[in-house]
Motif scaffolding. Structure first.
Motif, mmCIF file in Angstrom:
data_model
loop_
_atom_site.group_PDB
_atom_site.id
_atom_site.type_symbol
_atom_site.label_atom_id
_atom_site.label_comp_id
_atom_site.label_asym_id
_atom_site.label_seq_id
_atom_site.Cartn_x
_atom_site.Cartn_y
_atom_site.Cartn_z
ATOM 1 N N HIS A 83 0.835 -1.194 0.000
ATOM 2 C CA HIS A 83 0.000 0.000 0.000
ATOM 3 C C HIS A 83 0.873 1.250 0.000
ATOM 4 O O HIS A 83 2.019 1.228 0.462
ATOM 5 C CB HIS A 83 -0.898 0.030 1.249
ATOM 6 C CG HIS A 83 -1.712 -1.200 1.445
ATOM 7 N ND1 HIS A 83 -1.177 -2.373 1.939
ATOM 8 C CD2 HIS A 83 -3.034 -1.446 1.221
ATOM 9 C CE1 HIS A 83 -2.134 -3.288 2.009
ATOM 10 N NE2 HIS A 83 -3.267 -2.757 1.590
ATOM 11 N N LEU A 84 0.301 2.343 -0.459
ATOM 12 C CA LEU A 84 1.023 3.605 -0.438
ATOM 13 C C LEU A 84 1.399 4.002 0.974
ATOM 14 O O LEU A 84 2.479 4.554 1.209
ATOM 15 C CB LEU A 84 0.184 4.706 -1.082
ATOM 16 C CG LEU A 84 0.363 4.932 -2.585
ATOM 17 C CD1 LEU A 84 -0.059 3.699 -3.374
ATOM 18 C CD2 LEU A 84 -0.446 6.143 -3.051
ATOM 19 N N TYR A 85 0.516 3.715 1.939
ATOM 20 C CA TYR A 85 0.780 4.172 3.302
ATOM 21 C C TYR A 85 1.959 3.456 3.951
ATOM 22 O O TYR A 85 2.439 3.889 4.996
ATOM 23 C CB TYR A 85 -0.471 4.049 4.176
ATOM 24 C CG TYR A 85 -1.006 2.653 4.381
ATOM 25 C CD1 TYR A 85 -0.357 1.722 5.189
ATOM 26 C CD2 TYR A 85 -2.197 2.265 3.774
ATOM 27 C CE1 TYR A 85 -0.855 0.447 5.376
ATOM 28 C CE2 TYR A 85 -2.714 0.997 3.965
ATOM 29 C CZ TYR A 85 -2.038 0.094 4.762
ATOM 30 O OH TYR A 85 -2.540 -1.174 4.947
ATOM 31 N N PRO A 90 3.367 5.149 -5.847
ATOM 32 C CA PRO A 90 2.282 4.476 -6.571
ATOM 33 C C PRO A 90 2.772 3.481 -7.616
ATOM 34 O O PRO A 90 2.222 2.387 -7.738
ATOM 35 C CB PRO A 90 1.518 5.637 -7.218
ATOM 36 C CG PRO A 90 1.774 6.800 -6.325
ATOM 37 C CD PRO A 90 3.186 6.617 -5.828
ATOM 38 N N GLU A 91 3.822 3.857 -8.378
ATOM 39 C CA GLU A 91 4.300 2.944 -9.415
ATOM 40 C C GLU A 91 4.907 1.678 -8.838
ATOM 41 O O GLU A 91 4.908 0.615 -9.473
ATOM 42 C CB GLU A 91 5.314 3.645 -10.334
ATOM 43 C CG GLU A 91 6.602 4.094 -9.668
ATOM 44 C CD GLU A 91 6.526 5.488 -9.060
ATOM 45 O OE1 GLU A 91 7.597 6.069 -8.786
ATOM 46 O OE2 GLU A 91 5.397 5.996 -8.862
ATOM 47 N N PRO A 140 -0.564 5.996 -10.424
ATOM 48 C CA PRO A 140 0.638 5.231 -10.766
ATOM 49 C C PRO A 140 1.172 5.512 -12.157
ATOM 50 O O PRO A 140 2.269 5.049 -12.500
ATOM 51 C CB PRO A 140 0.159 3.773 -10.660
ATOM 52 C CG PRO A 140 -1.298 3.838 -10.942
ATOM 53 C CD PRO A 140 -1.762 5.132 -10.333
ATOM 54 N N LEU A 141 0.436 6.265 -12.970
ATOM 55 C CA LEU A 141 0.883 6.555 -14.334
ATOM 56 C C LEU A 141 1.631 7.873 -14.438
ATOM 57 O O LEU A 141 2.086 8.240 -15.534
ATOM 58 C CB LEU A 141 -0.325 6.572 -15.290
ATOM 59 C CG LEU A 141 -1.224 5.332 -15.269
ATOM 60 C CD1 LEU A 141 -2.289 5.445 -16.356
ATOM 61 C CD2 LEU A 141 -0.413 4.058 -15.439
ATOM 62 N N HIS A 215 -5.388 2.054 -7.622
ATOM 63 C CA HIS A 215 -4.165 2.198 -8.417
ATOM 64 C C HIS A 215 -3.876 0.943 -9.219
ATOM 65 O O HIS A 215 -3.400 1.019 -10.363
ATOM 66 C CB HIS A 215 -2.976 2.548 -7.509
ATOM 67 C CG HIS A 215 -3.102 3.881 -6.858
ATOM 68 N ND1 HIS A 215 -2.781 4.104 -5.538
ATOM 69 C CD2 HIS A 215 -3.537 5.074 -7.334
ATOM 70 C CE1 HIS A 215 -2.999 5.375 -5.239
ATOM 71 N NE2 HIS A 215 -3.460 5.978 -6.312
ATOM 72 N N GLU A 216 -4.157 -0.225 -8.642
ATOM 73 C CA GLU A 216 -3.944 -1.483 -9.371
ATOM 74 C C GLU A 216 -4.832 -1.539 -10.605
ATOM 75 O O GLU A 216 -4.384 -1.958 -11.686
ATOM 76 C CB GLU A 216 -4.236 -2.664 -8.446
ATOM 77 C CG GLU A 216 -3.266 -2.772 -7.283
ATOM 78 C CD GLU A 216 -3.802 -3.624 -6.143
ATOM 79 O OE1 GLU A 216 -2.978 -4.144 -5.365
ATOM 80 O OE2 GLU A 216 -5.026 -3.760 -6.011
#
Length: 287
Positions: A83-85, A90-91, A140-141, A215-216
């Motif tokens: 996870h981001l946390y 993100p990528e 993530p892009l 994000h996935e």
């Protein structure tokens, strides 16, 4: 090295361990990882043994990639996610999802544990995600686009594939499992939301809230993979729950829902796999 080269190096390690070429990818969220253990002819790789694969630090996420057969359907399964946390960009957080695509998966079924913002939800309810709100403030892009993975500006009109959603409804009916449908709001975390934030989310149209999945799905759609997603409503959100929110409650509710969830997911995977290999119904249902 480019992202594509990282993905290819990771994929080559996995292919050297298993002769199976997966057609369906599965991502298992908090407390839902037991489904992977139902796979036949399994090959299991800890994320730490896969090049460039980020490793989860969260209880309830085993951090293993499984390759095997689900009722004859070749599957690649992420038993847990990052996870981001946890501090991942993100990528990096979507590397595992992208790896499923690079291994050959044409469809991905994602699961998560979520808080219910709809007052009528009860812990243990299952919700098919129709669409999402990305409220993390991140994507993530962002950054240079690698054209070998997908277009600079991918369309998200049908981020959650209509044909896969129809197959989820069929799977629920066949399994005798009741499901709801709704909108999932993805937030950054790791703190749970305030009651005011839950009121905001309900006003925006969200039926459930969590800290993953969006994000996935963006990354998978970027690569042309068709997606479906299911939330296990493990608790009512702040202001709706009669007690303080606790991750242990999330895990316990997911465990209690395991039998229904496993039955539904197994049937869903079987139907999606049959649609892919059968060709006709799959071609007609592209979103």
């Amino acid at each position: 090295m480019s992202l594509i080269s990282h993905l290819d190096e990771a994929a080559s390690v996995i292919r050297a361990k298993s002769p199976i070429t997966p057609v369906v990818g599965v991502v298992l969220g908090s407390g839902l990882g037991a489904w992977a253990e139902s796979l036949a002819e399994p090959v299991v790789l800890p994320y730490s043994e896969i090049p460039f694969m980020p490793v989860s630090t969260i209880v309830g996420h085993a951090g293993k990639l499984w390759i095997g057969l689900a009722n004859g359907v070749p599957v690649a399964c992420l038993q847990g996610r990052v996870h981001l946390y946890e501090g991942h960009a993100p990528e990096r957080a979507v590397f595992g999802a992208r790896l499923l695509a690079r291994l050959g998966c044409r469809a991905a079924l994602l699961t998560n544990a979520a808080g219910g913002t709809r007052p009528t939800f009860q812990p243990g309810d299952l919700m098919l995600i129709r669409d999402h709100l990305n409220l993390t403030g991140q994507n993530p892009l962002v950054g240079p686009n690698e054209a070998g993975l997908g277009p600079r500006f991918p369309d998200m009109t049908h981020a959650y594939d209509r044909r896969i959603a129809a197959l989820a409804r069929e799977a629920a009916s066949d399994s005798g499992v009741s499901i709801h449908e709704g909108i999932y709001a993805g937030l950054l975390g790791p703190s749970y939301e305030t009651p005011a934030e839950i009121t905001m989310l309900r006003t925006l149209g969200a039926d459930a809230v969590g800290m993953s999945t969006v994000h996935e799905v963006i990354a998978l759609r970027h690569m042309g993979v068709r997606c479906g997603a299911m939330s296990c409503i493990t608790n009512l959100a702040a202001g709706l729950s009669p007690r303080p929110l606790d991750h242990k409650e999330v895990e316990e509710t997911a465990r209690q829902s395991r039998e229904r969830f496993t039955s539904l997911l197994s049937t869903w995977v079987q139907k999606v796999g049959a649609a892919i290999t059968g060709g006709g119904s799959w071609r007609g249902g592209a979103a």
